[in-house]
Design an enzyme around this catalytic site. Structure first.
Site, PDB file in Angstrom:
ATOM      1  N   LYS A 138       6.048  -1.079   8.737  1.00 35.41           N
ATOM      2  CA  LYS A 138       7.411  -0.885   8.223  1.00 35.41           C
ATOM      3  C   LYS A 138       8.366  -0.403   9.313  1.00 35.41           C
ATOM      4  O   LYS A 138       9.558  -0.694   9.257  1.00 35.41           O
ATOM      5  CB  LYS A 138       7.404   0.078   7.035  1.00 35.41           C
ATOM      6  CG  LYS A 138       6.620  -0.477   5.849  1.00 35.41           C
ATOM      7  CD  LYS A 138       7.390  -0.523   4.553  1.00 35.41           C
ATOM      8  CE  LYS A 138       6.709  -1.486   3.612  1.00 35.41           C
ATOM      9  NZ  LYS A 138       7.038  -1.367   2.231  1.00 35.41           N
ATOM     10  N   LYS A 181       0.734 -10.338   3.978  1.00 36.85           N
ATOM     11  CA  LYS A 181       0.635  -9.987   2.559  1.00 36.85           C
ATOM     12  C   LYS A 181       1.874 -10.400   1.768  1.00 36.85           C
ATOM     13  O   LYS A 181       2.990 -10.301   2.267  1.00 36.85           O
ATOM     14  CB  LYS A 181       0.423  -8.464   2.524  1.00 36.85           C
ATOM     15  CG  LYS A 181       0.556  -7.773   1.204  1.00 36.85           C
ATOM     16  CD  LYS A 181       0.416  -6.268   1.376  1.00 36.85           C
ATOM     17  CE  LYS A 181       1.763  -5.597   1.189  1.00 36.85           C
ATOM     18  NZ  LYS A 181       1.835  -4.629   0.096  1.00 36.85           N
ATOM     19  N   LYS A 216       6.943  -7.631  -2.365  1.00 37.32           N
ATOM     20  CA  LYS A 216       8.130  -7.806  -3.200  1.00 37.32           C
ATOM     21  C   LYS A 216       9.432  -7.522  -2.471  1.00 37.32           C
ATOM     22  O   LYS A 216      10.487  -7.928  -2.916  1.00 37.32           O
ATOM     23  CB  LYS A 216       8.017  -6.963  -4.479  1.00 37.32           C
ATOM     24  CG  LYS A 216       8.012  -5.460  -4.270  1.00 37.32           C
ATOM     25  CD  LYS A 216       8.086  -4.760  -5.619  1.00 37.32           C
ATOM     26  CE  LYS A 216       6.937  -3.800  -5.845  1.00 37.32           C
ATOM     27  NZ  LYS A 216       6.802  -2.737  -4.856  1.00 37.32           N
TER      28      LYS A 216
HETATM   29  P1  ATP Z   1       6.970  -3.301  -0.778  1.00 33.99           P
HETATM   30  O1  ATP Z   1       7.198  -4.744  -0.483  1.00 33.99           O
HETATM   31  O2  ATP Z   1       8.218  -2.599  -1.223  1.00 33.99           O
HETATM   32  O3  ATP Z   1       6.259  -2.576   0.307  1.00 33.99           O
HETATM   33  P2  ATP Z   1       4.683  -4.048  -2.289  1.00 33.99           P
HETATM   34  O4  ATP Z   1       4.961  -5.364  -2.912  1.00 33.99           O
HETATM   35  O5  ATP Z   1       3.836  -4.019  -1.098  1.00 33.99           O
HETATM   36  O6  ATP Z   1       6.030  -3.274  -2.029  1.00 33.99           O
HETATM   37  P3  ATP Z   1       3.784  -1.669  -3.755  1.00 33.99           P
HETATM   38  O7  ATP Z   1       4.719  -1.168  -4.775  1.00 33.99           O
HETATM   39  O8  ATP Z   1       3.779  -0.965  -2.469  1.00 33.99           O
HETATM   40  O9  ATP Z   1       4.054  -3.227  -3.470  1.00 33.99           O
HETATM   41  O10 ATP Z   1       2.329  -1.768  -4.352  1.00 33.99           O
HETATM   42  C1  ATP Z   1       1.967  -1.681  -5.711  1.00 33.99           C
HETATM   43  C2  ATP Z   1       0.531  -2.077  -5.902  1.00 33.99           C
HETATM   44  O11 ATP Z   1       0.362  -3.473  -5.681  1.00 33.99           O
HETATM   45  C3  ATP Z   1      -0.442  -1.396  -4.945  1.00 33.99           C
HETATM   46  O12 ATP Z   1      -1.633  -1.090  -5.638  1.00 33.99           O
HETATM   47  C4  ATP Z   1      -0.705  -2.418  -3.892  1.00 33.99           C
HETATM   48  O13 ATP Z   1      -1.954  -2.263  -3.276  1.00 33.99           O
HETATM   49  C5  ATP Z   1      -0.673  -3.689  -4.719  1.00 33.99           C
HETATM   50  N1  ATP Z   1      -0.285  -4.838  -3.913  1.00 33.99           N
HETATM   51  C6  ATP Z   1       0.874  -4.974  -3.217  1.00 33.99           C
HETATM   52  N2  ATP Z   1       0.932  -6.165  -2.617  1.00 33.99           N
HETATM   53  C7  ATP Z   1      -0.223  -6.806  -2.929  1.00 33.99           C
HETATM   54  C8  ATP Z   1      -0.779  -8.084  -2.590  1.00 33.99           C
HETATM   55  N3  ATP Z   1      -0.120  -8.934  -1.829  1.00 33.99           N
HETATM   56  N4  ATP Z   1      -1.989  -8.414  -3.092  1.00 33.99           N
HETATM   57  C9  ATP Z   1      -2.661  -7.556  -3.879  1.00 33.99           C
HETATM   58  N5  ATP Z   1      -2.217  -6.336  -4.221  1.00 33.99           N
HETATM   59  C10 ATP Z   1      -1.012  -5.954  -3.767  1.00 33.99           C
END
Ligand code: ATP
Ligand code: LTN
Length: 333
Positions: free
Chosen positions: A114, A196, A199
């Site tokens: 990040k 990955k 969102k």
């Molecule tokens: P951001 O993009 O704002 O960093 P994020 O999409 O990575 O957010 P988080 O809110 O940080 O999502 O994560 C919420 C949950 O979803 C966590 O348990 C995380 O491990 C899971 N998660 C996030 N992205 C993935 C992915 N690509 N595949 C599987 N699990 C995910």
């Protein structure tokens, strides 16, 4: 209090959740709600580590509560609340900061990623993110934390902090275990299957949002990056795009990779992508219907969050009081 084991997990209201969040985390939560005492948190404080539009953040926090319910979390069985509504999270973070080393936080891969993404805003909150997460988990004497694979390192540091604190003060915190699903733990970006699905990604074609309409879902899958072969075969290293689509399909249908390979033997990528798209559309349809229904009833959502915060505070404040006492803070009479 029941004698069931306790689960705690959280999602940031940093955007509309993706298929990755759903398959990696929330889908599993719904399967755990009968067996465990579950606490699910909308971690709004964590999102402030990246600049947010205040109005949008408020809207997304409420929307995430609706998504939790739409995905099948029953508010009668689970505590659902906003992190900022329970002040113990911020308070315990301060204490734990004093038991966490600069060196160990510097090694966190999410921090490094990040910082690279937002080089103009490498703030102290971003650095401290894992400590707030440790506070979230440890306040509730959590047994199990269901998350996607990307959060494994944060769970390890949470355990290290808990063990370190317990070694000094006795058994204050339960040392939590991580729970990572066998399939769906790491859904990758559709355009760049080596990173990955996230969102907060700037390119919408990289992710499937849980609220994407059917034609958008079909289009995004159709455009997903694959490879120059024609065989549908699981091979993360050489065929990351196809392997990612297989992972999504497997996680939605329960079919093994072998079953998928034989189902699509002789078929082309276009046919496979269409099948993954249709399966996703079908899986998301009932969630979307429920979501739009719930969003018409904001008072109901607010009430759930209010109840949730009350129930969560009760548990959290008990742990916080214990911690304050252990470290030598004088109680307020
Ligand atoms: P951001 O993009 O704002 O960093 P994020 O999409 O990575 O957010 P988080 O809110 O940080 O999502 O994560 C919420 C949950 O979803 C966590 O348990 C995380 O491990 C899971 N998660 C996030 N992205 C993935 C992915 N690509 N595949 C599987 N699990 C995910
Ligand atoms: N950092 C997590 C979100 C999160 C979390 C938690 C997950 C914050 N606090 C406590 C589990 C338990 C993420 O997914 N990025």
């Amino acid at each position: 209090m029941s004698d069931k084991k306790r689960i705690f997990s959280g999602v940031q209201p940093s955007g509309i959740i993706t298929l990755g969040n759903y398959l990696g985390a929330i889908k599993n939560w719904t399967q755990l709600q009968d067996e465990y005492d579950c606490i699910y948190c909308i971690v709004d404080l964590h999102t402030l580590t990246v600049r947010q539009d205040p109005k949008e953040l408020r809207q997304r926090s409420l929307s995430l509560a609706a998504i939790f319910l739409a995905c099948g979390l029953d508010p009668a069985k689970n505590i659902i609340f906003l992190q900022s509504h329970v002040s113990a999270h911020a308070e315990l973070t301060w204490i734990l900061n004093c038991y966490t080393y600069f060196g160990e936080l510097s090694r966190m891969t999410q921090f490094k990623d990040k910082s690279q993404k937002h080089p103009d805003n490498v703030n102290v909150g971003l650095f401290d993110y894992p400590v707030l997460m440790a506070a979230d988990i440890l306040l509730y004497q959590t047994d199990l934390v269901p998350v996607g694979l990307d959060q494994k390192q944060h769970l390890e540091i949470t355990r290290d902090i808990a063990i370190r604190f317990n070694n000094i003060y006795g058994n204050v915190f339960k040392v939590p275990e991580v729970y990572i699903p066998k399939v769906g733990a790491k859904i990758m970006s559709l355009q760049d299957p080596t990173s990955k699905m996230s969102k907060s990604d700037e390119n919408e074609n990289n992710y499937i949002s849980l609220l994407d309409p059917p034609d958008v879902i079909m289009r995004k899958f159709r455009r997903a990056v694959t490879d120059s072969e024609t065989v549908i075969r699981y091979d993360e290293e050489n065929k990351p795009g196809i392997s990612n689509l297989m992972n999504i399909y497997s996680s939605l249908t329960g079919k093994s990779f072998e079953e998928i390979e034989s189902e699509f033997a002789g078929k082309n990528y276009g046919e496979f992508k269409a099948a993954v798209g249709e399966t996703t559309v079908e899986a998301l349809k009932p969630i979307q219907e429920k979501y739009y229904f719930l969003m018409q009833n904001k008072d109901y959502l607010q009430e759930i969050l209010k109840q949730g915060a009350e129930n969560a505070s009760r548990i959290a404040n008990r742990t916080l009081a214990k911690v304050y006492h252990k470290v030598g803070l004088l109680p307020r009479l």
